[in-house]
Design an enzyme around this catalytic site. Structure first.
Site, PDB file in Angstrom:
ATOM      1  CE  LYS A  71      42.353  43.236  37.710  1.00  0.00           C
ATOM      2  NZ  LYS A  71      41.403  42.230  38.209  1.00  0.00           N
ATOM      3  CG  ASN A  92      45.864  40.285  40.361  1.00  0.00           C
ATOM      4  OD1 ASN A  92      46.851  39.560  40.232  1.00  0.00           O
ATOM      5  ND2 ASN A  92      45.012  40.144  41.346  1.00  0.00           N
ATOM      6  CG  MET A 203      29.118  46.352  42.574  1.00  0.00           C
ATOM      7  SD  MET A 203      30.395  46.888  41.428  1.00  0.00           S
ATOM      8  CE  MET A 203      31.076  45.340  40.902  1.00  0.00           C
TER       9      MET A 203
END
Ligand code: ATR
Length: 288
Positions: A71, A92, A203
């Site tokens: 990015k 992005n 996550m």
């Protein structure tokens, strides 16, 4: 899918990139709107980034999403930046406009749209942001342009201070920063209106982790977790138990994808269907 010599190519570059559900999201939108295009993922190693961008021009790939770890570095190889991409220093989304590559940051617009969808007005709100990495950066810029009270907490204090310093310098705001400890969480969350987790904590596979213990979560709080796998992170589960308003990471994923779609096609994407596909993909259902 009817691929012809007119089919246009879009895609995602990153490393890794195979876990992404962006292909399901965009390809379903192409199908619904009858757009003759296909979206693929490309795992591009760092040393091939320049060649990959040359390839985009040479092959006429019409648009790209960009993810970790490219990015920031991709900026070197593109021709023009949107205001937000230049401000944040990260891209992005790329539009190939007749071989001129233009970089955008739809994570910035994505987070603002997400709050909009949930009827959350950021003006005048006290916001606490956890994290100071790539994801946190775009969010911090978007929030700091709207709210005058932002606190950034991060495990590595130096990174939080650097991000706050950059925001304060570029936006002329007064963002504060600290290391992420139970003491700093307690102090900053006691009167916070909005908590955003922009770290990867919680996550999969580490679904039993959270940075914020239950005692800090309140009914009058809005909690947004950028993690979307699992859909309900431990943080959101506990926020729900505390009767806080919860926003999961899928909305931001969808909103940034929708913004990229608008940049590429200049038309409104079928956002409800894109959301349905994303949710199906993430819960193991068939995506199309
Ligand atoms: P991304 O682009 O997804 O944001 P990143 O730039 O590597 O990825 O940032 C990850 C963020 O999650 C960072 O804020 C990181 O904290 P550090 O700056 O201290 O590394 C945070 N993070 C990851 N694992 C963490 C953990 N176990 N505890 C606290 N913070 C964590």
């Amino acid at each position: 899918m009817n691929i012809t010599s007119e089919t246009k190519l879009y895609g995602l570059i990153g490393y890794p990139a195979k876990h992404s559900i962006s292909p399901q999201i965009h390809n379903s939108a192409f199908k619904i709107l009858n757009i003759n295009a296909v979206y693929l993922t490309f795992e591009v190693k760092k040393e091939f980034l320049k060649k990959a961008l040359d390839g985009v021009r040479a092959l006429g790939i019409k648009g790209l999403n960009v993810t970790i770890p490219h990015k920031v570095n991709v900026i070197k190889y593109i021709d023009e930046l949107s205001r937000e991409a230049a401000l944040i220093g990260a891209v992005n989304t790329i539009l190939n406009d007749d071989e001129k590559l233009i970089g955008f940051n739809t994570d910035y617009t994505g987070i603002l749209k997400t709050f909009e969808v949930y009827n959350v007005n950021l003006i005048g709100k006290k916001i606490v942001l956890l994290g100071a990495g790539g994801a946190a950066k775009a969010i911090a810029f978007a929030i700091a342009e709207k709210s005058s009270s932002l606190t950034i907490l991060n495990r590595t204090k130096r990174k939080a201070l650097n991000l706050a310093g950059e925001l304060n310098k570029k936006l002329k705001v007064n963002v504060s920063a600290n290391s992420l400890t139970s003491e700093s969480l307690k102090n900053s969350l006691k009167d916070a209106d909005i908590l955003v987790n922009a770290t990867s904590v919680g996550m999969a596979p580490n679904i039993n982790q959270t940075l914020v213990t239950k005692e800090f979560l309140r009914k009058d709080m809005i909690v947004l977790d950028v993690v979307y796998n699992p859909l309900e992170t431990k943080l959101l589960k506990e926020a729900k138990e505390a009767e806080a308003k919860c926003i999961n990471g899928v909305e931001m994923l969808i909103q940034q994808a929708a913004e990229a779609f608008k940049i590429w096609f200049k038309i409104e994407p079928p956002i409800n269907e894109m959301r349905t596909i994303a949710l199906k993909s993430l819960t193991g259902g068939k995506s199309n």
